[in-house]
Design a protein around this motif. Structure first.
Motif, short mmCIF file in Angstrom:
data_model
loop_
_atom_site.label_atom_id
_atom_site.label_comp_id
_atom_site.label_asym_id
_atom_site.label_seq_id
_atom_site.Cartn_x
_atom_site.Cartn_y
_atom_site.Cartn_z
N ALA A 1 0.83 -1.21 0.00
CA ALA A 1 0.00 0.00 0.00
C ALA A 1 0.86 1.26 0.00
CB ALA A 1 -0.94 0.00 1.21
N TRP A 2 2.02 1.19 0.63
CA TRP A 2 2.83 2.41 0.78
C TRP A 2 3.32 2.97 -0.55
CZ3 TRP A 2 8.41 2.79 0.26
CH2 TRP A 2 9.01 1.61 -0.16
N THR A 3 3.46 2.10 -1.55
CA THR A 3 3.89 2.61 -2.86
C THR A 3 2.76 2.63 -3.88
OG1 THR A 3 4.59 0.41 -3.54
CG2 THR A 3 6.29 1.85 -2.63
N SER A 4 1.69 1.90 -3.61
CA SER A 4 0.69 1.75 -4.67
C SER A 4 -0.68 2.31 -4.33
CB SER A 4 0.54 0.26 -5.04
OG SER A 4 0.03 -0.46 -3.94
N THR B 1 -2.20 8.80 -1.64
CA THR B 1 -2.84 9.63 -0.63
C THR B 1 -4.05 10.30 -1.28
OG1 THR B 1 -0.62 10.11 0.20
CG2 THR B 1 -2.41 11.47 1.04
N GLN C 1 5.01 16.89 3.82
CA GLN C 1 6.08 15.94 4.11
C GLN C 1 5.57 14.85 5.06
OE1 GLN C 1 9.19 15.94 2.59
NE2 GLN C 1 8.10 17.45 1.37
N ALA D 1 2.56 13.68 5.04
CA ALA D 1 1.81 12.73 4.21
C ALA D 1 2.77 11.75 3.55
CB ALA D 1 1.01 13.49 3.15
N LEU D 2 3.95 12.25 3.19
CA LEU D 2 4.95 11.36 2.59
C LEU D 2 5.53 10.40 3.62
CD1 LEU D 2 6.87 13.83 0.22
CD2 LEU D 2 5.05 12.22 -0.34
N VAL D 3 5.67 10.87 4.86
CA VAL D 3 6.16 9.98 5.92
C VAL D 3 5.17 8.82 6.11
CG1 VAL D 3 6.71 9.79 8.39
CG2 VAL D 3 7.46 11.80 7.11
N GLN E 1 3.42 7.44 3.91
CA GLN E 1 3.67 6.46 2.85
C GLN E 1 5.03 5.78 3.07
OE1 GLN E 1 0.10 7.27 1.21
NE2 GLN E 1 1.45 5.89 0.13
N TYR E 2 6.05 6.60 3.28
CA TYR E 2 7.43 6.10 3.32
C TYR E 2 7.63 5.11 4.47
CZ TYR E 2 12.54 6.23 3.51
OH TYR E 2 13.87 5.89 3.52
N GLN F 1 10.81 13.92 11.07
CA GLN F 1 9.77 13.05 10.51
C GLN F 1 8.58 12.95 11.45
OE1 GLN F 1 12.45 9.69 9.76
NE2 GLN F 1 11.83 9.71 7.64
#
Lengths: 228, 498
Positions: B374-377, B380, B394, B396-398, B400-401, B455
Motif C-alpha cells: 500500500a505504501w507505494t501503490s 494519498t 512531508q 503525508a509522505l512519511v 507512505q514512506y 519526521q
C-alpha cells in the motif's frame, strides 16, 4: 442403475483428472504476472506518493510536461534508482528497492514520452549549484514571503512555512530547486510566479533561483554535516 | 477358477481363522433405524485411508529438508506425471477428513450418543479430533511456503508466552530458537510417523469400543438412558429389531463414501493442489498468509482477542476446551437423548457452530493482514493533500514512506489492520499523536527509534490535519498544547468551565 451411474461418474472424474493439467490458479509457477507496462510500474511503485495519475499527490507531480521536458533522463533515472532527500526511497533492486534498472529506465522513458509531450524546457536549468544565501534572503522577501511567511518569524503565511527547520530537514536542495522553478500548480500554489505584489512578468532568473535555494538551505539545521 | 479360489480361501481360513474373526464383526447387529445419520464416521475413516495411501506416495517424492522442500513441491506439481493431482487429492481429502470428523462429532453430540455406555468411545473420538487437526496443521507446515512459515511463527509466538517454560517449549517446537531446517524435520516426523501411528491406534481403539458398546439408536423422546438397565434394554431391542451391519448399514456407508470421494476428486481436479503459496522467506514481507480452512476460525478469533487478556485466553482456552469435551460424557452420561428434550445442548451447539462459521468467514474476508504494497501503490487521497502546508505534505509522505498505509487506511483506502486515519486529528491531540507514533500501543509498533524528530513532527502535523471539514484539532482541556510548527507558539487551551 444407480451403481452403474456412480461408477461411470467416478470414471469420468478420474479420467478428467488424468487428462487435465494442473489448474492454473493454483500453480506455483503462475503466481503473479509480472508488471510489463510503465504505467503498471508507476501504479505499483510511485502512485502512493506521486498520485494515482501523476497529477497530484503528497510528492511532486510527475505529470508535468514542463518539468519532464526540463529534467535530464539520466538525472531522473538516478533519482528513481538511488532515492532523493529523506522520503524518496531508492527503488532499484540493487539499492534495496523493488524494481530493476531496466524497469526504472522503462518507467522514466514512458513518463517522459507520454506525460512530457508538448512540454517546453524551462529557461532555468533544473539542476545547479547553490548561490548566495544573503542574496537569496532578499529574493525570498520579495517573492516567497507573501505566501510562506517571514523566515524565523511567527507568521507561517497562507501557504505554510518553508523555512521550518523540520521541513527543511526532510527535503533535498534539488527538491527545493524544483519547487522554486516548477512550483506546485496541482496544489494551487505558483512558486514560479506570478508573485503577489510583483509585476506579472516577474520571473526568477537562474541566479535568483540558486540564491533562494541557498537561503532556504542555510535555514536547515546542520546535524553532523548531513544534508538530505 | 472359482473352485480353485474357494479351496485357497478354505486353506487360508483353516490356518488363520481370519474370516471366523471378522465375520461376527461384519454381521454384528445394529439398530434398524441407524440410517444416513450414521455414515460420517465411516467417511472419516475412508478419507484417513486415502490420506495414508496418498501420503505414502507423496513421501516417495517429497524432500523433507528446509532447502529443498519447497522446490520438491514445485517439482511434484510440474514434473511428476499426475503429481499435482496426488497433492490435490491429499489436500482436499485432508479438508474432507476434518469436515467429516466435525460433522460426525456434531451428530454424536446432538443425538447424545456419548452417554452410557459410550463415554470412552467419545473420549477416544475427541483424541482423534485432536490428531486430525494436528495432522492438518503439520501438513500445512509440509508445504514449507509463506503460509507454513508464518503459521509456524504464530504458533511459536503463542508457545513462547507460556510462563517460565515458554522459551524451552518454543525451542522444542522449532528445534532451536528460530524456524530452520530442524523445524521441518521434526514436523515431518510428526506428520509422517508419530501422528498417523497414533491415529491408527486410536481408530482401532475407537472401532473396538464401538463394537463393544454397539451403535447407538436414533434418540427417541422418553427413551431415557439409565446405566443400570440400558445395556440389557439395548441388547434386547437390537436382537429383536436390529439388522446385520453388513450388508444393510454398510451399503449406505459405501454409497456415501463413494459420493464423498467423487466430490473430493472433483475438487482436486478442478481446484488443484493447495499451495505452495510463496517462498518461505522471512525477508519477503509482501505476503498475505492465511491458515488452511480448518484453522481460519482460530486465526480470526486470535485477531479479535482483547490485548489485555490475549495471553491468558491463548494459553488457557485450548486445554479448557479439550478438558470440557473429554469430561462431557462423564458429567452427563444418563437421561434423555432426544434433542428436543436437551434445549441447552442444542442452543450451545448452534451458538458454537454459528460462531465458528462466522469466524471462519471473517478469517477469509478479514482485512487484518497488512496490505504490504500500500505504501507505494495506494495514493494519498487527493482531497487530503490539498490545502496542506509544506510540512504537513512531508508528513503525508512519511505516512507512505514509513509504510503506515500498509496497516492504516486514509479515507477508506489502504490497510485495515489499524484505525482509519481520516479523522485522527479530531480524536487525538498533538501530544497523543506524538506519543502514539513514538511509543506505539495496542498492536502498533513503536516508531520512536525509526523516525527522526523532523519526521515525527511532520507526521504529527499531517495527522493533526486529518479532520473532517469544520472540526477543530483534538485537545486536552487545561493542557498546554504544542502547535504543529515552531512558527506557531504553544497555545494554552482554556480549562473546561465548571
Amino acid at each position: 442403475m444407480s451403481r452403474t451411474f456412480l461408477l461411470v461418474a467416478s470414471l469420468v472424474v478420474v479420467t478428467c483428472g488424468a487428462c487435465g493439467q494442473i489448474p492454473l490458479q493454483q500453480s506455483a509457477s503462475t503466481s503473479e504476472a509480472p508488471v510489463v507496462t510503465w504505467k503498471g510500474l508507476y501504479a505499483q511503485n510511485c502512485s502512493g506518493c506521486h498520485g494515482a495519475d501523476g497529477s497530484i499527490g503528497g510528492a511532486r507531480p510527475l505529470r508535468d510536461a514542463s518539468y519532464l521536458a526540463s529534467v535530464s533522463r539520466n538525472g531522473l533515472i538516478d533519482i528513481v534508482r538511488r532515492g532523493q532527500g529523506v522520503l524518496m526511497p531508492a527503488m532499484d533492486v540493487s539499492q534495496g528497492g523493488a524494481i530493476s534498472s531496466e524497469q526504472i529506465a522503462q518507467l522514466v522513458d514512458g513518463m517522459m514520452s507520454d506525460w512530457g509531450q508538448g512540454g517546453k524546457p524551462h529557461v532555468v536549468a533544473w539542476a545547479g549549484e547553490l548561490g548566495s544565501p544573503q542574496a537569496g534572503h532578499a529574493v525570498y522577501a520579495a517573492t516567497c514571503q507573501s505566501c510562506h511567511g517571514l523566515p524565523d518569524g511567527v507568521a507561517a503565511g497562507t501557504r505554510g512555512s518553508v523555512t521550518d527547520p523540520n521541513y527543511l530537514r526532510l527535503v533535498s536542495n534539488q527538491a527545493l530547486r524544483s519547487a522554486v522553478i516548477f512550483g506546485r500548480s496541482d496544489l494551487g500554489g505558483l512558486c514560479n510566479g506570478p508573485y503577489p505584489g510583483q509585476p506579472a512578468s516577474r520571473t526568477l532568473s537562474s541566479s535568483e533561483v540558486a540564491d533562494v535555494v541557498a537561503f532556504l538551505a542555510s535555514k536547515r539545521p546542520n546535524f553532523g554535516g548531513h544534508t538530505p | 477358477m472359482i473352485r480353485w479360489l474357494r479351496s485357497l480361501i478354505g486353506w487360508t481360513e483353516e490356518r488363520s481363522g481370519a474370516i471366523a474373526m471378522v465375520a461376527p464383526i461384519m454381521t454384528h447387529r445394529v439398530p434398524r433405524d441407524a440410517k444416513w445419520w450414521y455414515v460420517f464416521g465411516s467417511a472419516t475413516l475412508m478419507f484417513f485411508t486415502i490420506q495414508i495411501v496418498s501420503g505414502i506416495l507423496l513421501a516417495t517424492l517429497y524432500a523433507p529438508s528446509a532447502a529443498e522442500a519447497y522446490l520438491s513441491l514445485v517439482y511434484i506439481d510440474q514434473q511428476v506425471p499426475m503429481g499435482w493431482l496426488l497433492r490435490a487429492l491429499h489436500a482436499w481429502s485432508s479438508n474432507a477428513m476434518v469436515l467429516m470428523v466435525v460433522v460426525h462429532m456434531s451428530q454424536v453430540f446432538l443425538h447424545a450418543s456419548f452417554k452410557y455406555p459410550r463415554e470412552l468411545t467419545w473420549m477416544v473420538g475427541v483424541l482423534l479430533l485432536l490428531c486430525t487437526l494436528a495432522l492438518a496443521f503439520t501438513g500445512q507446515i509440509m508445504r514449507w511456503d509463506q503460509d507454513a512459515y508464518w503459521g509456524l511463527g504464530i504458533g511459536a509466538s503463542i508457545v513462547d508466552r507460556v510462563p517460565v517454560f515458554g522459551n524451552q517449549l518454543r525451542n522444542i517446537m522449532l528445534g532451536g530458537p528460530i524456524i530452520g531446517g530442524a523445524t521441518l524435520s521434526r514436523f515431518f516426523a510428526l506428520h509422517v510417523f508419530v501422528l498417523p501411528g497414533l491415529t491408527i491406534a486410536l481408530v482401532g481403539l475407537h472401532l473396538a469400543l464401538i463394537l463393544k458398546g454397539g451403535i447407538s439408536e436414533m434418540p427417541q423422546v422418553g427413551q431415557v438412558v439409565t446405566p443400570e438397565t440400558y445395556r440389557k434394554e439395548y441388547e434386547a431391542r437390537v436382537h429383536k429389531t436390529g439388522v446385520p451391519f453388513f450388508p444393510d448399514a454398510a451399503q449406505r456407508d459405501m454409497v456415501f463414501c463413494g459420493l464423498s470421494l467423487i466430490v473430493v476428486m472433483a475438487l482436486a481436479v478442478w481446484c488443484g493442489p493447495v499451495g505452495p503459496s510463496g517462498v518461505p522467506d522471512p525477508t519477503v514481507i509482501n505476503a498475505n498468509p492465511r491458515p488452511d480452512a480448518a484453522f481460519l476460525w482460530i486465526f480470526a478469533a486470535m485477531a479479535l482477542l482483547p490485548p489485555q487478556i490475549e495471553t491468558f485466553l491463548l494459553l488457557a482456552s485450548p486445554p479448557l476446551i479439550v478438558l470440557g469435551l473429554l469430561a462431557m460424557p462423564l458429567l452427563a452420561n444418563r437421561g434423555e437423548r432426544a434433542p428436543t428434550r436437551r434445549p441447552i445442548a442444542v442452543i450451545a451447539f448452534t451458538t458454537i457452530a454459528v460462531a465458528i462459521a462466522a469466524l471462519s468467514w471473517l478469517g477469509v474476508t478479514s482485512p487484518w493482514s497488512p496490505v504490504m504494497d500500500a505504501w507505494t501503490s495506494v495514493p494519498t487521497p487527493v482531497n487530503m493533500v490539498k490545502q496542506l502546508t509544506p510540512l504537513q505534505m512531508q508528513g503525508a509522505l512519511v505516512v507512505q514512506y514509513q509504510q503506515c498505509r500498509n496497516c492504516h487506511a486514509l479515507d477508506g483506502t489502504g490497510g485495515m489492520r489499524g484505525p482509519e486515519l481520516k479523522n485522527v486529528g479530531a480524536r487525538l491531540s498533538w501530544d497523543q499523536l506524538v506519543r502514539q507514533v513514538q511509543q506505539g500501543g495496542g498492536n502498533m509498533p513503536a516508531y520512536g527509534k525509526t523516525l527522526s524528530s523532523a519526521q515525527t513532527t511532520a507526521l504529527a502535523a499531517f495527522l493533526q490535519s486529518c479532520r473532517t471539514d469544520g472540526v477543530g484539532p483534538a485537545t486536552i482541556p487545561g493542557a498546554l498544547e504544542r502547535a504543529a510548527t515552531p512558527d506557531q507558539p504553544p497555545v494554552a487551551v482554556p480549562p473546561v468551565s465548571q
